[in-house]
Structures are given as structure tokens and as C-alpha cells.
Design a protein around this motif. Structure first.
Motif, PDB file in Angstrom:
ATOM      1  N   LEU A  42       0.817  -1.060  -0.151  1.00 32.36           N
ATOM      2  CA  LEU A  42      -0.212   0.380  -0.216  1.00 32.36           C
ATOM      3  C   LEU A  42       0.834   0.896   0.096  1.00 32.36           C
ATOM      4  O   LEU A  42       0.650   2.720  -0.515  1.00 32.36           O
ATOM      5  CB  LEU A  42      -0.714   0.025   1.169  1.00 32.36           C
ATOM      6  N   LEU A  43       2.234   0.890   0.452  1.00 30.36           N
ATOM      7  CA  LEU A  43       2.724   2.617   0.871  1.00 30.36           C
ATOM      8  C   LEU A  43       3.313   2.640  -0.790  1.00 30.36           C
ATOM      9  O   LEU A  43       4.187   3.282  -0.803  1.00 30.36           O
ATOM     10  CB  LEU A  43       3.618   2.295   1.808  1.00 30.36           C
ATOM     11  N   PHE A  44       3.431   1.435  -1.214  1.00 34.41           N
ATOM     12  CA  PHE A  44       4.480   1.587  -1.955  1.00 34.41           C
ATOM     13  C   PHE A  44       3.609   2.338  -3.926  1.00 34.41           C
ATOM     14  O   PHE A  44       4.255   3.010  -3.922  1.00 34.41           O
ATOM     15  CB  PHE A  44       4.944   0.192  -2.781  1.00 34.41           C
ATOM     16  N   TYR A  45       2.325   1.714  -3.604  1.00 32.08           N
ATOM     17  CA  TYR A  45       1.436   2.927  -4.364  1.00 32.08           C
ATOM     18  C   TYR A  45       0.992   3.836  -4.183  1.00 32.08           C
ATOM     19  O   TYR A  45       0.912   5.066  -4.977  1.00 32.08           O
ATOM     20  CB  TYR A  45       0.478   1.344  -4.780  1.00 32.08           C
ATOM     21  N   THR A  46       1.294   3.973  -2.651  1.00 31.48           N
ATOM     22  CA  THR A  46       0.995   4.950  -1.871  1.00 31.48           C
ATOM     23  C   THR A  46       1.629   6.474  -2.986  1.00 31.48           C
ATOM     24  O   THR A  46       1.621   7.434  -3.298  1.00 31.48           O
ATOM     25  CB  THR A  46       0.642   6.117  -0.843  1.00 31.48           C
ATOM     26  N   ALA A  47       2.919   5.611  -3.083  1.00 32.49           N
ATOM     27  CA  ALA A  47       4.255   6.657  -2.741  1.00 32.49           C
ATOM     28  C   ALA A  47       4.342   6.876  -4.750  1.00 32.49           C
ATOM     29  O   ALA A  47       4.598   7.534  -5.549  1.00 32.49           O
ATOM     30  CB  ALA A  47       5.469   5.983  -2.417  1.00 32.49           C
ATOM     31  N   ALA A  48       4.463   5.752  -5.632  1.00 29.86           N
ATOM     32  CA  ALA A  48       3.744   5.754  -6.566  1.00 29.86           C
ATOM     33  C   ALA A  48       3.039   7.098  -7.255  1.00 29.86           C
ATOM     34  O   ALA A  48       2.749   7.461  -8.308  1.00 29.86           O
ATOM     35  CB  ALA A  48       3.701   4.135  -7.253  1.00 29.86           C
ATOM     36  N   LEU A  49       1.775   7.348  -6.636  1.00 29.41           N
ATOM     37  CA  LEU A  49       0.995   7.457  -7.075  1.00 29.41           C
ATOM     38  C   LEU A  49       0.716   9.197  -7.066  1.00 29.41           C
ATOM     39  O   LEU A  49       1.056   9.489  -7.631  1.00 29.41           O
ATOM     40  CB  LEU A  49      -1.284   7.350  -6.039  1.00 29.41           C
ATOM     41  N   ALA A  50       1.184   9.134  -5.875  1.00 26.02           N
ATOM     42  CA  ALA A  50       2.489  10.558  -5.552  1.00 26.02           C
ATOM     43  C   ALA A  50       3.302  11.187  -6.253  1.00 26.02           C
ATOM     44  O   ALA A  50       2.556  12.226  -6.967  1.00 26.02           O
ATOM     45  CB  ALA A  50       2.568  10.560  -3.962  1.00 26.02           C
ATOM     46  N   ASN A  51       3.641  10.408  -6.965  1.00 28.89           N
ATOM     47  CA  ASN A  51       4.804  10.894  -8.242  1.00 28.89           C
ATOM     48  C   ASN A  51       4.328  11.115  -9.039  1.00 28.89           C
ATOM     49  O   ASN A  51       4.604  12.156  -9.513  1.00 28.89           O
ATOM     50  CB  ASN A  51       5.676   8.718  -7.831  1.00 28.89           C
ATOM     51  N   LEU A  52       3.264  10.132  -9.702  1.00 30.69           N
ATOM     52  CA  LEU A  52       2.521  10.913 -10.522  1.00 30.69           C
ATOM     53  C   LEU A  52       1.954  12.202 -10.503  1.00 30.69           C
ATOM     54  O   LEU A  52       1.653  12.273 -11.704  1.00 30.69           O
ATOM     55  CB  LEU A  52       0.654   9.583 -10.830  1.00 30.69           C
TER      56      LEU A  52
END
Ligand SMILES: [Zn+2]
Length: 133
Positions: free
Chosen positions: A98-108
């Protein structure tokens, strides 16, 4: 001073996200990660049994002049027991996803996760005990 670990993590996610770079993939993976946490917790209850859920309506005495701290004592988490090492490891892995995809979404979206954490922490500090969510 800024905590570099979060920035390093967000940068590592940026570098590591190769296959699912589309915002559509990231959003669906983000949602899936939340669902996987729920599923892992359900398995801890129904397959392993290390924790159980005993839910009922929270009963707050009517008419009593209670402080928010006292009201909090009437609010149950409905969770009994402790995660066993195996279930803990599974749920930690899912939280990591979840943290990984939170960071990925934030990056985008060009959002710095650490800045968000600072804002949320300031809100909690300002609201203190009055934060009721
Ligand atoms: Zn377990």
C-alpha cells in the motif's frame, strides 16, 4: 530538517515502477493493496484465529457530561488478541504494498508524501483530542 527516508523511498518507487506506470494501473493497484490488507486481516481471524473480532454498538452513557477522553474509553476497536508472527508478516507485507502504491500515485501527481505527512501531523497536533475521525 526533512526526513530523507521518505524521499528516498518515493524516489526508489519512481525508479522501481516499470511495468505499471499508467495512472490507471497505479490507482487500481493502490485500491487492490487496501483490499489485500482487509483480506489478510480476515484470514487472520477466520483461517489462523490469532485475532478475533467481537463487534457491537458503542454505548456511550446518555446525559452524562463526559470528556472526550472518557468518551474514547467507550469506543471499542472490536479486535481481540494479537497477530501471530506469520499473520503480522503477511499484513506488514500488504501495508508495504500500500505504501509503495501510495508513493507511486504521489509521484504521478507530483505530490511529496513527506510533505503530506507533515501537514497531517500538524493537523493532529492542532486538533489534539478533538480530532474525531
Ligand atoms: Zn495468525
Amino acid at each position: 530538517m526533512k526526513d530523507l527516508l521518505w524521499d528516498e523511498f518515493q524516489e526508489a518507487v519512481q525508479q522501481g515502477l516499470v511495468r505499471h506506470r499508467s495512472v490507471l494501473d497505479v490507482v487500481s493497484k493502490f485500491q487492490e493493496a487496501g483490499v489485500r490488507i482487509s483480506r489478510a486481516l480476515a484470514k487472520s481471524v477466520t483461517v489462523c484465529g490469532c485475532v478475533s473480532i467481537n463487534a457491537q454498538k458503542n454505548e456511550i452513557p446518555q446525559g452524562a457530561n463526559l470528556s472526550l477522553q472518557e468518551i474514547r474509553s467507550y469506543m471499542h476497536d472490536h479486535l481481540n488478541g494479537d497477530l501471530c508472527p506469520t499473520c503480522r508478516e503477511v499484513i506488514e507485507e500488504e501495508v508495504g504494498r500500500l505504501l509503495f502504491y501510495t508513493a507511486a500515485l504521489a509521484n504521478l501527481l507530483d505530490i511529496n508524501v513527506y510533505d503530506v505527512l507533515i501537514k497531517e501531523n500538524k493537523k493532529l497536533a492542532a486538533l489534539g483530542v478533538y480530532h474525531m475521525s
